[in-house]
Motif scaffolding. Structure first.
Motif, PDB file in Angstrom:
ATOM      1  N   ILE A  69       0.692  -1.237  -0.058  1.00 18.14           N
ATOM      2  CA  ILE A  69      -0.122   0.137  -0.005  1.00 18.14           C
ATOM      3  C   ILE A  69       0.705   1.596   0.132  1.00 18.14           C
ATOM      4  CG2 ILE A  69      -1.754   1.343   1.621  1.00 18.14           C
ATOM      5  CD1 ILE A  69      -2.540  -1.164   2.316  1.00 18.14           C
ATOM      6  N   LEU A  70       2.359   1.092   0.597  1.00 15.48           N
ATOM      7  CA  LEU A  70       3.396   2.409   0.605  1.00 15.48           C
ATOM      8  C   LEU A  70       3.700   2.926  -0.138  1.00 15.48           C
ATOM      9  CD1 LEU A  70       3.726   1.990   5.009  1.00 15.48           C
ATOM     10  CD2 LEU A  70       2.287   3.726   3.760  1.00 15.48           C
ATOM     11  N   PHE A  71       4.100   1.813  -0.704  1.00 18.84           N
ATOM     12  CA  PHE A  71       5.470   1.882  -1.829  1.00 18.84           C
ATOM     13  C   PHE A  71       4.685   1.231  -3.011  1.00 18.84           C
ATOM     14  CE2 PHE A  71       7.375   1.418   2.278  1.00 18.84           C
ATOM     15  CZ  PHE A  71       7.719   3.206   2.090  1.00 18.84           C
ATOM     16  N   ASP A  72       4.592   1.515  -4.692  1.00 22.50           N
ATOM     17  CA  ASP A  72       4.662   1.222  -5.718  1.00 22.50           C
ATOM     18  C   ASP A  72       5.588   0.818  -6.463  1.00 22.50           C
ATOM     19  OD1 ASP A  72       1.449   1.527  -5.797  1.00 22.50           O
ATOM     20  OD2 ASP A  72       1.587   3.848  -6.841  1.00 22.50           O
ATOM     21  N   ALA A  73       5.417  -0.351  -7.239  1.00 20.01           N
ATOM     22  CA  ALA A  73       7.266  -0.848  -7.878  1.00 20.01           C
ATOM     23  C   ALA A  73       7.050   0.211  -9.104  1.00 20.01           C
ATOM     24  CB  ALA A  73       6.114  -2.207  -8.367  1.00 20.01           C
ATOM     25  N   PRO A  74       8.462   0.062  -9.430  1.00 23.05           N
ATOM     26  CA  PRO A  74       8.689   1.295 -10.275  1.00 23.05           C
ATOM     27  C   PRO A  74       7.924   1.076 -11.459  1.00 23.05           C
ATOM     28  CG  PRO A  74      10.081  -0.832  -9.309  1.00 23.05           C
ATOM     29  CD  PRO A  74       9.531  -0.975  -8.373  1.00 23.05           C
ATOM     30  N   LEU A  75       7.879   2.117 -12.551  1.00 22.69           N
ATOM     31  CA  LEU A  75       7.173   1.391 -13.686  1.00 22.69           C
ATOM     32  C   LEU A  75       8.190   2.908 -14.638  1.00 22.69           C
ATOM     33  CD1 LEU A  75       6.474  -0.343 -16.069  1.00 22.69           C
ATOM     34  CD2 LEU A  75       4.097   1.628 -16.337  1.00 22.69           C
TER      35      LEU A  75
ATOM     36  N   LYS B  92       0.619  -0.682 -17.358  1.00 26.38           N
ATOM     37  CA  LYS B  92      -0.272   0.989 -16.978  1.00 26.38           C
ATOM     38  C   LYS B  92      -1.791  -0.288 -17.018  1.00 26.38           C
ATOM     39  CE  LYS B  92       2.520   3.565 -18.331  1.00 26.38           C
ATOM     40  NZ  LYS B  92       3.702   5.460 -17.677  1.00 26.38           N
ATOM     41  N   GLU B  93      -1.958  -1.285 -17.300  1.00 23.88           N
ATOM     42  CA  GLU B  93      -3.791  -1.482 -17.549  1.00 23.88           C
ATOM     43  C   GLU B  93      -3.709  -1.376 -16.068  1.00 23.88           C
ATOM     44  OE1 GLU B  93      -5.873  -3.402 -20.598  1.00 23.88           O
ATOM     45  OE2 GLU B  93      -5.358  -1.709 -21.202  1.00 23.88           O
ATOM     46  N   LEU B  94      -2.695  -2.163 -15.405  1.00 24.42           N
ATOM     47  CA  LEU B  94      -2.640  -2.475 -13.537  1.00 24.42           C
ATOM     48  C   LEU B  94      -3.169  -1.499 -12.927  1.00 24.42           C
ATOM     49  CD1 LEU B  94       0.217  -5.074 -13.734  1.00 24.42           C
ATOM     50  CD2 LEU B  94      -2.348  -5.337 -13.444  1.00 24.42           C
ATOM     51  N   LYS B  95      -2.099  -0.405 -13.830  1.00 27.24           N
ATOM     52  CA  LYS B  95      -2.589   0.644 -12.648  1.00 27.24           C
ATOM     53  C   LYS B  95      -2.894   1.261 -12.802  1.00 27.24           C
ATOM     54  CE  LYS B  95       0.214   4.444 -11.101  1.00 27.24           C
ATOM     55  NZ  LYS B  95       1.969   4.766 -10.981  1.00 27.24           N
ATOM     56  N   PHE B  96      -3.857   1.485 -14.291  1.00 25.74           N
ATOM     57  CA  PHE B  96      -4.840   2.893 -14.089  1.00 25.74           C
ATOM     58  C   PHE B  96      -6.313   2.024 -13.868  1.00 25.74           C
ATOM     59  CE2 PHE B  96      -1.243   4.792 -15.504  1.00 25.74           C
ATOM     60  CZ  PHE B  96      -1.343   5.883 -14.767  1.00 25.74           C
ATOM     61  N   MET B 102      -2.913  -2.066  -9.369  1.00 27.66           N
ATOM     62  CA  MET B 102      -1.558  -1.928  -8.819  1.00 27.66           C
ATOM     63  C   MET B 102      -0.809  -2.466  -7.310  1.00 27.66           C
ATOM     64  SD  MET B 102       0.742  -0.026  -9.709  1.00 27.66           S
ATOM     65  CE  MET B 102       2.393   0.078  -9.670  1.00 27.66           C
ATOM     66  N   PHE B 103      -2.134  -2.842  -6.403  1.00 24.95           N
ATOM     67  CA  PHE B 103      -1.759  -3.550  -5.721  1.00 24.95           C
ATOM     68  C   PHE B 103      -1.290  -4.587  -5.539  1.00 24.95           C
ATOM     69  CE2 PHE B 103      -2.764  -6.320  -1.890  1.00 24.95           C
ATOM     70  CZ  PHE B 103      -2.177  -5.126  -0.637  1.00 24.95           C
ATOM     71  N   LEU B 104      -1.900  -5.671  -7.074  1.00 28.30           N
ATOM     72  CA  LEU B 104      -1.650  -6.460  -7.218  1.00 28.30           C
ATOM     73  C   LEU B 104       0.037  -6.771  -7.505  1.00 28.30           C
ATOM     74  CD1 LEU B 104      -3.240  -9.408  -7.043  1.00 28.30           C
ATOM     75  CD2 LEU B 104      -2.724  -9.263  -9.847  1.00 28.30           C
ATOM     76  N   ARG B 105       0.812  -5.891  -8.567  1.00 28.63           N
ATOM     77  CA  ARG B 105       1.509  -5.699  -8.601  1.00 28.63           C
ATOM     78  C   ARG B 105       2.783  -6.115  -7.996  1.00 28.63           C
ATOM     79  NH1 ARG B 105       4.587  -1.567 -12.311  1.00 28.63           N
ATOM     80  NH2 ARG B 105       6.340  -2.448 -12.473  1.00 28.63           N
ATOM     81  N   ASN B 106       2.681  -4.727  -6.655  1.00 29.50           N
ATOM     82  CA  ASN B 106       2.780  -4.317  -5.733  1.00 29.50           C
ATOM     83  C   ASN B 106       3.656  -5.597  -4.815  1.00 29.50           C
ATOM     84  OD1 ASN B 106       3.251  -2.233  -6.261  1.00 29.50           O
ATOM     85  ND2 ASN B 106       1.694  -0.943  -5.262  1.00 29.50           N
ATOM     86  N   MET B 107       2.530  -6.651  -4.314  1.00 27.02           N
ATOM     87  CA  MET B 107       2.449  -7.671  -3.775  1.00 27.02           C
ATOM     88  C   MET B 107       3.490  -9.004  -4.394  1.00 27.02           C
ATOM     89  SD  MET B 107       0.907  -8.231  -1.104  1.00 27.02           S
ATOM     90  CE  MET B 107       0.449  -9.640  -0.585  1.00 27.02           C
ATOM     91  N   HIS B 108       3.261  -8.827  -5.334  1.00 24.74           N
ATOM     92  CA  HIS B 108       4.374 -10.018  -5.821  1.00 24.74           C
ATOM     93  C   HIS B 108       5.501  -9.183  -5.975  1.00 24.74           C
ATOM     94  CE1 HIS B 108       4.395 -13.338  -9.011  1.00 24.74           C
ATOM     95  NE2 HIS B 108       5.642 -12.804  -9.873  1.00 24.74           N
ATOM     96  N   ARG B 109       5.664  -7.851  -6.598  1.00 21.76           N
ATOM     97  CA  ARG B 109       6.940  -7.131  -6.956  1.00 21.76           C
ATOM     98  C   ARG B 109       7.982  -7.287  -5.347  1.00 21.76           C
ATOM     99  NH1 ARG B 109       9.638  -4.623 -11.076  1.00 21.76           N
ATOM    100  NH2 ARG B 109      11.527  -3.638 -10.814  1.00 21.76           N
ATOM    101  N   TRP B 110       6.845  -7.017  -3.990  1.00 26.97           N
ATOM    102  CA  TRP B 110       7.719  -6.977  -2.882  1.00 26.97           C
ATOM    103  C   TRP B 110       8.709  -8.333  -2.191  1.00 26.97           C
ATOM    104  CZ3 TRP B 110       9.609  -2.421  -4.180  1.00 26.97           C
ATOM    105  CH2 TRP B 110       8.923  -1.744  -4.524  1.00 26.97           C
ATOM    106  N   ALA B 111       7.288  -9.071  -2.373  1.00 29.02           N
ATOM    107  CA  ALA B 111       7.203 -10.123  -2.412  1.00 29.02           C
ATOM    108  C   ALA B 111       8.736 -11.460  -2.954  1.00 29.02           C
ATOM    109  CB  ALA B 111       6.483 -11.612  -2.279  1.00 29.02           C
ATOM    110  N   ALA B 112       8.807 -10.592  -4.187  1.00 26.13           N
ATOM    111  CA  ALA B 112      10.134 -11.376  -4.926  1.00 26.13           C
ATOM    112  C   ALA B 112      11.278 -10.757  -3.899  1.00 26.13           C
ATOM    113  CB  ALA B 112      10.524 -11.442  -6.057  1.00 26.13           C
TER     114      ALA B 112
END
Ligand code: HEM
Lengths: 237, 243
Positions: A69-75, B92-96, B102-112
């Motif tokens: 929630i706090l940090f967005d993955a970079p793009l 972009k689509e995931l985000k907007f 975006m939450f889904l992508r974030n979860m995947h990225r930070w977990a990785a």
């Protein structure tokens, strides 16, 4: 027809399916009796371990959700082969290697060093010196220290030739701590603590610290043309 | 309570879970032994190994993060096309567009990222506890393979957003492969499906990232956990020297 044991040395094995095997205790060198004694109470996995695992799972999900929630993955902008960012950096976990590439030729930094590191760590448990439970100074140590000193001396020369200061400094610091207990002026308390550290631990600790320093340098202190920058001096050109 | 009894006492329930639910030690053992997933555990554990400092639950967290990655990854696959430039547009689509995309992508990225760190910490824990000593030396080797696969998974995933960051990180990395004597260029060609990072590379990385490597890691983790049990359950901190 029963097969008879070929020599009297061989253990006699019974083929009788209804027989009960006799139990013998076999204490191997790797598992000394002292270790076997080190036993505590057994509890059932359900619920004792399972509950803890569920809690750990929940903590993981909660922490990840908060971070997400706090940090967005970079793009960044869409991939553009015409426009090379300077510097172009690998993912952070490979930046230690990329940093090495700055000092050594590709075959050394990109193939030899990572290959040897993986090999060394992989075969490490097969060598008896790594099973010992006594510290470096709790056994005859002069030969070991002499050997290590030789290796460190050669490495230092290499690091100086290639200007690899990020590796040289921690190497010297760790080496200093390692030989300290053998020096006459070392305080007894310190000698007690450092002397108990095992050779394998010295080497691993050295490796981890060097790996972390290389990675941090690559992540935070490298700018255009892989020149040294301060983290706040901004990123790519 | 009555409803609970009705359910757990019913024929259907008992056909799935054969043992009773009364809190007896026999049932506690059967809970683990008779369940195909749980029986990767031993039926009993040493109380000492439940202490936090025994494993710091780092192996468990590695596995949990992997599970979260598989879960979020499968959902992400629904929104992703491994083609140029659609892959980038999908980000972009995931985000907007996609709800909680975006939450889904974030979860995947930070977990990785987390998994790379935690697996490495797990390695260090095992090392400093001397938990690799025989009979566990082979499981250490299995662990090394798991670590390499974790890195490869993370690395192949890094390309998929097809942005500048992804493209150049993978270009830099695969250029290093060139340094391998004799076979370097060929390995790189095999990996990228060409001489540069392009659409074929994206597709190859996608297949590696979404199918081959997760499958391999799943099997590897299965072997790893089975070995943990067969090697006499975790050594925990018992190999560590105590003063
Ligand atoms: C995907 C990566 C990995 C997963 C999911 C995983 C999972 C686990 C789990 C759940 C345990 C049980 C105890 C604990 O939590 O420590 C364990 C133990 C163990 N792991 Fe891993 N592991 C992974 C990678 C590694 C690596 C990289 C190594 C080392 C090179 C390693 C070596 C071991 C050893 C030797 C044990 C036995 C420890 C003991 O007996 O105390 N594993 N692993």
């Amino acid at each position: 027809m029963r097969k008879e044991p070929s020599s009297s040395q061989e253990l006699r094995k019974s083929d009788d399916a209804r027989g009960m095997p006799r139990r013998i205790a076999l204490v191997r060198r790797e598992a000394p009796a002292q270790l076997l004694e080190d036993r505590s109470e057994l509890v059932t996995t359900a619920p004792h371990l399972l509950l803890r695992e569920v809690i750990v799972f929940q903590i993981c999900v909660i922490v990840l959700a908060i971070v997400s929630i706090l940090f967005d993955a970079p793009l960044e902008g869409i991939a553009d082969p015409e426009h090379t960012p300077n510097p172009a950096k690998a993912p952070w976990y490979f930046l230690g290697l990329q940093e090495l590439l700055h000092y050594f030729p590709p075959i050394v930094a990109g193939v030899l060093i990572p290959g040897l590191v993986v090999l060394a760590i992989g075969v490490m448990p097969y060598f008896r010196v790594n099973w010992e439970s006594t510290g470096l100074y709790e056994q005859p140590w002069k030969k070991t220290i002499a050997l290590v000193s030789g290796i460190v001396a050669v490495s230092v020369v290499i690091f100086v030739i290639f200007h690899t200061w990020v590796v040289l400094v921690p190497t010297l610091v760790i080496y200093g701590l390692m030989i300290l207990p053998g020096l006459p002026f070392c305080p007894a308390r310190l000698r007690g603590v450092l002397g108990r550290v095992h050779l394998a631990d010295w080497i691993m600790t050295w490796f981890v610290i060097v790996a972390i320093l290389l990675t941090l340098t690559g992540v935070f202190f490298r700018g255009p043309g892989w020149s040294f920058v301060w983290p706040w001096q901004g990123g790519t050109q | 309570m009555k409803l609970e009894k009705m359910i757990t006492g019913s024929r259907v329930w008992r056909s799935i879970v054969r043992h009773g639910v009364e809190p007896t030690n026999r049932n506690r053992v059967l809970t683990v032994v008779q369940n195909v997933f749980l029986h990767l555990h031993s039926a009993k554990v040493r109380r000492r190994n439940l202490e936090f400092s025994s494993t710091y639950y780092l192996g468990a967290v590695s596995l949990i993060l992997f599970a979260i990655l598989v879960g979020t990854g499968i959902v992400l696959m629904i929104y992703y096309h491994p083609s140029v430039p659609q892959a980038y547009n999908d980000m972009k689509e995931l985000k907007f567009v996609v709800g909680s995309g975006m939450f889904l992508r974030n979860m995947h990225r930070w977990a990785a990222h987390g998994m790379v760190i935690v697996v490495f910490l797990h390695l260090l824990r095992v090392f400093y506890h001397r938990a690799y000593k025989p009979p566990r030396e082979f499981n250490w080797v299995v662990g090394i393979v798991l670590l390499l696969m974790t890195l490869l998974l993370s690395y192949t995933g890094y390309l998929l957003p097809w942005d500048q960051l992804a493209f150049w990180a993978v270009s830099v990395g695969t250029n290093m492969v060139k340094a391998v004597p004799v076979l370097g260029d060929r390995i790189r060609y095999l990996l990228l499906g060409g001489n540069v990072v392009g659409e074929s590379a994206l597709l190859r990385f996608y297949v590696l990232h979404c199918v081959i490597l997760p499958l391999a890691l799943t099997i590897g983790v299965g072997v790893h956990l089975w070995r943990v049990r067969k090697d006499g359950s975790v050594a925990g901190s018992s190999g560590r020297k105590r003063g």
